[in-house]
Scaffold this active site. Structure first.
Site, short mmCIF file in Angstrom:
data_model
loop_
_atom_site.label_atom_id
_atom_site.label_comp_id
_atom_site.label_asym_id
_atom_site.label_seq_id
_atom_site.Cartn_x
_atom_site.Cartn_y
_atom_site.Cartn_z
N HIS A 1 5.28 -8.24 3.70
CA HIS A 1 5.94 -7.52 4.79
C HIS A 1 6.17 -8.53 5.91
O HIS A 1 5.24 -9.24 6.32
CB HIS A 1 5.02 -6.42 5.33
CG HIS A 1 4.94 -5.19 4.47
ND1 HIS A 1 4.62 -5.23 3.15
CD2 HIS A 1 5.15 -3.88 4.78
CE1 HIS A 1 4.62 -3.98 2.67
NE2 HIS A 1 4.95 -3.15 3.63
N HIS B 1 9.45 -0.82 -3.01
CA HIS B 1 8.58 -0.84 -1.84
C HIS B 1 8.02 0.56 -1.60
O HIS B 1 8.62 1.37 -0.91
CB HIS B 1 9.39 -1.34 -0.62
CG HIS B 1 8.58 -1.53 0.62
ND1 HIS B 1 8.99 -2.35 1.66
CD2 HIS B 1 7.40 -1.00 1.03
CE1 HIS B 1 8.11 -2.32 2.63
NE2 HIS B 1 7.12 -1.49 2.28
N ASP C 1 8.67 3.43 1.14
CA ASP C 1 7.51 2.92 1.89
C ASP C 1 6.29 3.85 1.74
O ASP C 1 5.41 3.56 0.94
CB ASP C 1 7.87 2.71 3.36
CG ASP C 1 7.03 1.64 4.04
OD1 ASP C 1 6.25 0.96 3.34
OD2 ASP C 1 7.15 1.47 5.27
N ASP C 2 6.24 4.93 2.52
CA ASP C 2 5.11 5.87 2.48
C ASP C 2 5.67 7.29 2.52
O ASP C 2 5.62 7.97 3.55
CB ASP C 2 4.19 5.63 3.69
CG ASP C 2 3.65 4.22 3.71
OD1 ASP C 2 2.73 3.93 2.93
OD2 ASP C 2 4.18 3.39 4.47
N GLU D 1 9.28 -6.47 10.16
CA GLU D 1 9.33 -5.02 10.36
C GLU D 1 9.17 -4.80 11.87
O GLU D 1 10.13 -4.45 12.55
CB GLU D 1 8.20 -4.33 9.57
CG GLU D 1 8.14 -2.81 9.75
CD GLU D 1 6.91 -2.17 9.07
OE1 GLU D 1 5.95 -2.89 8.72
OE2 GLU D 1 6.93 -0.92 8.91
N HIS E 1 4.01 2.21 -1.09
CA HIS E 1 2.55 2.07 -1.06
C HIS E 1 2.02 3.33 -1.71
O HIS E 1 2.25 4.43 -1.20
CB HIS E 1 2.04 1.97 0.37
CG HIS E 1 2.64 0.81 1.12
ND1 HIS E 1 2.00 -0.39 1.26
CD2 HIS E 1 3.84 0.67 1.74
CE1 HIS E 1 2.77 -1.22 1.95
NE2 HIS E 1 3.90 -0.61 2.25
N1 ADE Z 1 1.10 -0.11 4.84
C1 ADE Z 1 1.69 1.03 4.46
N2 ADE Z 1 2.91 1.12 5.00
C2 ADE Z 1 3.11 0.00 5.74
C3 ADE Z 1 4.17 -0.50 6.52
N3 ADE Z 1 5.31 0.17 6.69
N4 ADE Z 1 4.01 -1.68 7.14
C4 ADE Z 1 2.87 -2.35 7.01
N5 ADE Z 1 1.84 -1.93 6.27
C5 ADE Z 1 1.96 -0.76 5.64
ZN ZN Z 2 5.49 -1.11 3.44
#
Ligand code: ADE
Ligand code: ZN
Length: 336
Positions: A194, A14, A275-276, A197, A16
């Protein structure tokens, strides 16, 4: 313990790829492509990274992606992430990308996919990095736009392993995308989404029953529905959990309150992911060590998370067995 984790073989499921764009590279690409950024320095960009929920993050994240214009830009961003994987003993990664963030700015989907894929192939050739690519639909846009995006992507289907669903969760339930996921499945692509969350447990049920997902991304709000937790355990449906992201987007108030280890102890197939990473203060190893520091995670639990990441990946059973052998060798070398 931190060095044990740094060298532990593991997979990431996971990430992006646009969320791996570090402020330094963002600045460099802005200059290369003559794009105005609303920031004057790398420090100014970093200091803007204070989020109170998912939407406050997404607003900045989509703005950052504007610097990506050419195939080489997508290559450079992806290669920077893959080199980080090499440093962090990430032997396999399944990457998300958001084509609509780029096609809506007039960039061809082929430019995006070719740049990312070329970096994946180079990493495979150069150090044997294993990877897969998952196309995500932006759920705040329409179902028709998602279908249109899938059609644009089909000529590049051989470079994809699946489709996913991301962006603003609340108010955009999985059921909105039933038709496009059905089409993706018919084309032989796997599906993930997703869910849970910021959104309710019901969105996880929808993702499973309507979108036929093989994994749930995040999913931490499953804890609010005991029947759902039991189903996740019974069917061994993986959750790709992102602890550092959950903290930075205020999904949890403190890392010490994160439920990931509680879910794992109950038998849910949880994995740890970044994630990011450029926005949330750390790559995959930071997400593991945060659990050591705040939840007293043991080395056995860290190994379990890494083995879960292999089990939940979309590679063949033969490749999973190879990943597990690499883990066995590592543990033997550490006398564990
Ligand atoms: N796009 C990038 N990170 C995300 C996240 N945590 N939740 C939803 N969309 C995303
Ligand atoms: Zn994500």
């Amino acid at each position: 313990m931190h060095s044990f984790i740094n060298n532990l073989p593991k997979a990431e499921l996971h990430i992006h790829i646009e969320g791996s764009l570090e402020p330094e590279l963002m600045f460099q690409l802005a200059q290369r492509n003559q794009i105005e950024l609303p920031f004057n320095s790398v420090e100014e960009i970093r200091s803007a990274y204070n989020f109170s929920n998912l939407q406050t993050f997404l607003d900045i994240y989509y703005q950052g992606a504007n610097v990506l214009q050419h195939e080489q830009d997508f290559y450079d961003m992806t290669m920077a992430y893959l080199l980080r994987c090499k440093e962090e003993s990430v032997i396999h990664s399944e990457l998300f990308f958001d084509p609509q963030t780029h096609t809506d700015r007039g960039i061809e989907i082929g430019t995006v996919i070719s740049g990312i894929d070329r970096a994946l192939q180079d990493a495979k050739t150069q150090w044997g990095m294993s990877s897969g690519l998952i196309l995500c639909f932006l759920r705040h846009l329409s179902a028709d736009a998602a279908m249109d995006t899938l059609e644009q992507a089909l000529p590049y289907k051989d470079k994809l392993i699946g489709v996913g669903l991301d962006s603003s969760e609340l108010g955009h339930p999985p059921e909105k995308f039933t038709a496009v996921f059905e089409r993706a499945l018919a084309e032989g692509l796997l599906t993930v989404a997703h869910a849970g969350e910021e959104g309710p447990a019901d969105y996880i049920w929808q993702a499973l029953d309507l979108l036929k997902v093989s994994r749930i991304d995040h999913g931490v709000r499953c804890i609010e529905d005991e029947t759902l937790v039991q189903r996740l355990i019974d069917e061994q449906i993986p959750l790709t959990v992102c602890p550092q992201s959950n903290l930075k987007l205020c999904v949890v108030d403190a890392m010490s309150q994160h439920n990931i280890l509680q879910l794992m102890d109950r038998g849910v197939l949880v994995t740890t992911n970044s994630d990011d990473p450029a926005y949330f203060g750390g790559y995959l190893n930071k997400n593991y060590t945060a659990l050591v520091d705040s939840l007293d995670m043991t080395s056995e639990q860290a190994v379990q998370l890494a083995r879960n990441s292999f089990a939940a990946s979309f590679v063949s059973d033969d490749i999973k067995a190879d990943f597990n052998r690499r883990m066995d060798d590592y543990l033997t070398a550490h006398k564990l």
